[in-house]
Scaffold this motif. Sequence first.
Motif, mmCIF file in Angstrom:
data_model
loop_
_atom_site.group_PDB
_atom_site.id
_atom_site.type_symbol
_atom_site.label_atom_id
_atom_site.label_comp_id
_atom_site.label_asym_id
_atom_site.label_seq_id
_atom_site.Cartn_x
_atom_site.Cartn_y
_atom_site.Cartn_z
ATOM 1 N N LEU A 8 0.838 -1.209 0.000
ATOM 2 C CA LEU A 8 0.000 0.000 0.000
ATOM 3 C C LEU A 8 0.875 1.261 0.000
ATOM 4 C CD1 LEU A 8 -2.777 -1.136 2.493
ATOM 5 C CD2 LEU A 8 -3.181 -0.469 0.119
ATOM 6 N N TYR A 9 1.919 1.257 0.836
ATOM 7 C CA TYR A 9 2.783 2.438 0.946
ATOM 8 C C TYR A 9 3.545 2.677 -0.359
ATOM 9 C CZ TYR A 9 6.314 5.701 2.611
ATOM 10 O OH TYR A 9 7.116 6.800 2.759
ATOM 11 N N ARG A 10 4.106 1.605 -0.918
ATOM 12 C CA ARG A 10 4.909 1.775 -2.136
ATOM 13 C C ARG A 10 4.045 2.119 -3.341
ATOM 14 N NH1 ARG A 10 9.262 -2.941 -0.376
ATOM 15 N NH2 ARG A 10 10.100 -1.656 1.313
ATOM 16 N N ARG A 11 2.819 1.569 -3.372
ATOM 17 C CA ARG A 11 1.937 1.945 -4.487
ATOM 18 C C ARG A 11 1.532 3.418 -4.350
ATOM 19 N NH1 ARG A 11 -3.439 -1.420 -6.075
ATOM 20 N NH2 ARG A 11 -4.297 -0.367 -4.244
ATOM 21 N N ALA A 12 1.304 3.848 -3.105
ATOM 22 C CA ALA A 12 0.971 5.264 -2.880
ATOM 23 C C ALA A 12 2.117 6.165 -3.352
ATOM 24 C CB ALA A 12 0.682 5.503 -1.399
ATOM 25 N N GLN A 13 3.356 5.744 -3.064
ATOM 26 C CA GLN A 13 4.528 6.518 -3.521
ATOM 27 C C GLN A 13 4.570 6.592 -5.056
ATOM 28 O OE1 GLN A 13 7.522 4.115 -1.322
ATOM 29 N NE2 GLN A 13 8.365 6.080 -0.681
ATOM 30 N N ALA A 14 4.347 5.440 -5.693
ATOM 31 C CA ALA A 14 4.386 5.391 -7.161
ATOM 32 C C ALA A 14 3.279 6.245 -7.770
ATOM 33 C CB ALA A 14 4.257 3.938 -7.626
ATOM 34 N N LEU A 15 2.073 6.127 -7.205
ATOM 35 C CA LEU A 15 0.928 6.886 -7.733
ATOM 36 C C LEU A 15 1.123 8.390 -7.547
ATOM 37 C CD1 LEU A 15 -1.911 4.517 -6.465
ATOM 38 C CD2 LEU A 15 -1.315 4.926 -8.864
ATOM 39 N N LYS A 16 1.788 8.762 -6.453
ATOM 40 C CA LYS A 16 2.082 10.188 -6.228
ATOM 41 C C LYS A 16 2.991 10.706 -7.351
ATOM 42 C CE LYS A 16 4.471 13.243 -2.988
ATOM 43 N NZ LYS A 16 5.936 13.281 -3.087
ATOM 44 N N GLU A 17 4.021 9.917 -7.682
ATOM 45 C CA GLU A 17 4.940 10.318 -8.765
ATOM 46 C C GLU A 17 4.228 10.350 -10.114
ATOM 47 O OE1 GLU A 17 7.827 11.530 -8.206
ATOM 48 O OE2 GLU A 17 7.908 10.984 -6.084
ATOM 49 N N LEU A 18 3.209 9.485 -10.270
ATOM 50 C CA LEU A 18 2.431 9.464 -11.517
ATOM 51 C C LEU A 18 1.323 10.526 -11.511
ATOM 52 C CD1 LEU A 18 2.154 5.577 -11.823
ATOM 53 C CD2 LEU A 18 3.434 7.038 -13.393
ATOM 54 N N LYS A 19 1.311 11.334 -10.435
ATOM 55 C CA LYS A 19 0.357 12.436 -10.235
ATOM 56 C C LYS A 19 -1.102 11.966 -10.089
ATOM 57 C CE LYS A 19 3.228 16.209 -11.905
ATOM 58 N NZ LYS A 19 4.425 15.546 -11.444
ATOM 59 N N ASP A 20 -1.285 10.701 -9.686
ATOM 60 C CA ASP A 20 -2.636 10.192 -9.389
ATOM 61 C C ASP A 20 -2.848 10.334 -7.870
ATOM 62 O OD1 ASP A 20 -5.014 8.868 -9.039
ATOM 63 O OD2 ASP A 20 -4.438 7.045 -10.112
ATOM 64 N N TYR A 21 -3.025 11.591 -7.460
ATOM 65 C CA TYR A 21 -3.050 11.895 -6.022
ATOM 66 C C TYR A 21 -4.239 11.255 -5.306
ATOM 67 C CZ TYR A 21 0.388 15.353 -7.544
ATOM 68 O OH TYR A 21 1.482 15.961 -8.101
ATOM 69 N N LYS A 22 -5.372 11.205 -5.988
ATOM 70 C CA LYS A 22 -6.583 10.653 -5.365
ATOM 71 C C LYS A 22 -6.380 9.178 -4.976
ATOM 72 C CE LYS A 22 -11.574 10.373 -6.161
ATOM 73 N NZ LYS A 22 -12.638 10.413 -7.169
ATOM 74 N N SER A 23 -5.848 8.387 -5.918
ATOM 75 C CA SER A 23 -5.612 6.959 -5.648
ATOM 76 C C SER A 23 -4.520 6.780 -4.600
ATOM 77 C CB SER A 23 -5.206 6.230 -6.932
ATOM 78 O OG SER A 23 -6.231 6.343 -7.894
#
Length: 308
Positions: free
Chosen positions: A265-280
């Motif tokens: 969950l934490y690492r996917r959140a980090q990846a999604l943040k970099e992909l600018k998918d802030y909501k997910s």
Amino acid sequence: RLPGRGGSGVMAASPGALRRAGNEEFRRGQYGPAAELYSRALVQLEAAGDATAEERSVLLANRAACHLKDGACSLCVADCTSALELVPFGIKPLLRRAAAYEALERYSLAYVDYKTALQVDCSVQAAHDGVNRMTKALLEKDGVNWRQKLPPIPTVPVSAQTRWSIPSAQAPRANTPATAPQGERDQTAAGMERARMLKEEGNELVKKGNHKKAVEKYSESLKLNQECATYTNRALCYLTLKQYKEAAQDCTEALKLDPKNVKALYRRAQALKELKDYKSSIADIKSLLKTEPKNTAALRLLQELNRA
């Protein structure tokens, strides 16, 4: 139904018949009489020695379930421990002992048993739920450094994983049915052992900072055994290599195997943040915080996301 239950028929019955009678009493909610029947079967089997180790282990685990139902948690712990000495890494005695430790408020020991059970079979929901409950209890009791106070968690050998593995709806690829022919089982055991070694090699490369080479090792390992930790380890490498899409995909695969896995969950959140998918990304962090509400790294990331 056992002939002559309660009379001489039971006394003269075979261990198998006594066990079946005990199971029937258990189903009827008669836990005391069930425990007594299991005890009689054990007395008979103990005279036969090691040849019956597996059967004795099952009877001890069954009697432990009776003790657990009756609230005799210390007796449950003792029986499960004996069952596990006879046949190490049995799922039922591990889960029953964990539940007894939990009831006795010995949360760190319960945590270790639940985590061990997950190594044997990562699809056991009761063990996932137990780990989450114990994590919360230990956070409250020992604070953020609770992991440092844990007793060591045993490493389950591959032989035990294949022996106890049952094909599950969530992870059909990860396990081979227990009914597989002997040759196929041996190949699977060898494959899982190879997968474990490749994962260890990947871990060593990560320590040396060689993330690209580590990705190769983890990829080889995953071809042989789809394991949650290998996916999250490869995701960490992808994050370091700025391959954010691949990192998010690996975390998604890990979460299919373990829906509440904190690292995934934490690492996917980090990846999604970099992909600018802030909501997910925020959704993942909120899911993580339900399991570990005081996870400082997650709380920090949530603050950053709220500012983004």
